[in-house]
Design a protein around this motif. Structure first.
Motif, short mmCIF file in Angstrom:
data_model
loop_
_atom_site.label_atom_id
_atom_site.label_comp_id
_atom_site.label_asym_id
_atom_site.label_seq_id
_atom_site.Cartn_x
_atom_site.Cartn_y
_atom_site.Cartn_z
N ALA A 8 0.84 -1.20 0.00
CA ALA A 8 0.00 0.00 0.00
C ALA A 8 0.87 1.25 0.00
N VAL A 13 -3.81 4.24 2.15
CA VAL A 13 -4.21 4.03 3.55
C VAL A 13 -5.15 5.15 4.00
N SER A 17 -9.13 4.66 5.09
CA SER A 17 -9.67 5.13 6.36
C SER A 17 -10.85 6.08 6.14
N ALA A 90 -0.69 -0.51 7.20
CA ALA A 90 -1.95 -0.77 6.51
C ALA A 90 -2.65 -1.98 7.12
N THR A 93 -4.16 -1.02 10.33
CA THR A 93 -5.37 -0.22 10.12
C THR A 93 -6.58 -1.12 9.88
N THR A 136 -8.22 4.71 13.02
CA THR A 136 -7.79 4.28 11.68
C THR A 136 -7.12 5.39 10.87
#
Length: 166
Positions: A8, A13, A17, A90, A93, A136
């Motif tokens: 990623a 990312v 989110s 990532a 997250t 996140t």
């Protein structure tokens, strides 16, 4: 040396989110009106407290996700280390998303099963969305905590800089 969980970029990312917070909020609003809004009776206090406590439990587990990062090897290629660090972040997250979404899914189930209209979604939705966004979003706080774990054996992941540069 841990392998990157995801391939990623910092922008991906951030977009992930933002998309998850937006979709979750939109879904809760849609269900709120679909279930009749606030026309039903307010749920018992114990149920309201349970919904908020579950949000807190989800936040507790999401807050501990960054501790799962294994340190990067200090003798790796700097570009590879940076990519691995972003991949690990990532993956974290996504795990944080799961911990933050689980109490909201429970609130949706309560709203459908119980005779409380959209009240469970309001009770859990506002604090739940706040926790989801807090946990996140790749903020300086979140990236710094993961970077501290990844760099703990002398590696230079430049995770924080990766998110500040873009």
């Amino acid at each position: 040396m841990p392998s990157a969980e995801y391939d990623a970029t910092p922008k991906e990312v951030r977009n992930f989110s933002f998309l998850q917070v937006g979709l979750t909020g939109g879904f809760l609003v849609l269900l709120f009106f679909m279930l009749g809004g606030s026309d039903a009776d307010y749920p018992p206090i114990w149920l309201a407290v349970l919904l908020v406590v579950l949000i807190g439990v989800g936040a507790f587990f999401a807050e501990r996700v960054w501790l799962s990062a294994e340190p990067l090897s200090p003798d790796g290629d700097p570009r590879d280390l940076r990519g691995e660090a972003i991949g690990v972040f990532a993956g974290q997250t996504v795990r944080k998303l799961v911990f933050c979404e689980a109490p909201l899914i429970f609130a949706v189930l309560v709203a459908f099963i119980g005779d409380f209209g959209g009240w469970p979604l309001v009770i859990a939705g506002f604090p739940g969305l706040a926790v989801l966004a807090w946990e996140t979003w790749p903020s300086l706080r979140n990236t710094s905590m993961t970077a501290a774990m990844l760099d703990s054996q002398g590696a230079e992941s430049h995770l924080v800089e990766s998110f500040l540069d873009t």
